[in-house]
Design a protein around this motif. Structure first.
Motif: not given
Length: 152
Positions: A52-59, A90-102
């Motif tokens: 399971i991967a997050a929707s790009g729109w969810h990202t 650019l890369k799938p986002v999965y449950p358990g990932d921790v995102l940050s922004v630049e």
């Protein structure tokens, strides 16, 4: 408060922390992007994602939450967005990932017809916990000036 005149081309800002949960990925997908690989381990296992991967729109939405939190901490005289260009997942986002922004400020321009505002473009990149880029786009937004007379 940060105004148009305070923006420096080339300036970078790294911020945010967003923990991606399985429940949130599924809830978002059920409501907005109900493709099987966002909803089912079995369906996702048969795809490029593998799970399971997050929707790009969810990202995009998770990134927006971090942007708003950052703007609340570091007050900006923002007047809203104009648009997004070059959106890339650019890369799938999965449950358990921790995102940050630049963000990186690319350009700014004072309005000639409305001297109380300007616009700016910035490149935004979202990263996972391994510092791998997962999404990027170029954002154009409006910002107030300190006043109609002067500044850059």
């Amino acid at each position: 408060m940060q105004y148009f005149e305070d923006l420096e081309i080339g300036a970078k800002n790294r911020f945010g922390r967003y923990e991606v949960t399985r429940d949130d990925v599924i809830a978002f997908a059920e409501k907005f992007d109900p493709q099987p690989f966002h909803l089912s381990d079995e369906a996702a296992a048969k795809t490029y994602f593998g799970r399971i991967a997050a929707s790009g729109w969810h990202t995009c939405a998770m990134v927006m939450a971090m942007i708003v939190e950052n703007l609340e901490k570091h007050k900006q005289a923002g007047l809203g967005g104009i648009g997004i260009d070059e959106l890339r997942w650019l890369k799938p986002v999965y449950p358990g990932d921790v995102l940050s922004v630049e963000t990186e400020l690319l350009e700014k321009k004072r309005s000639r017809s409305k001297p109380h505002m300007g616009s700016f473009k910035s490149r935004l990149t979202a990263f996972n916990q391994n510092d791998e880029p997962v999404m990027s786009y170029v954002n154009t937004a409006l910002i107030a000036t300190r006043g109609p007379e002067g500044g850059d």
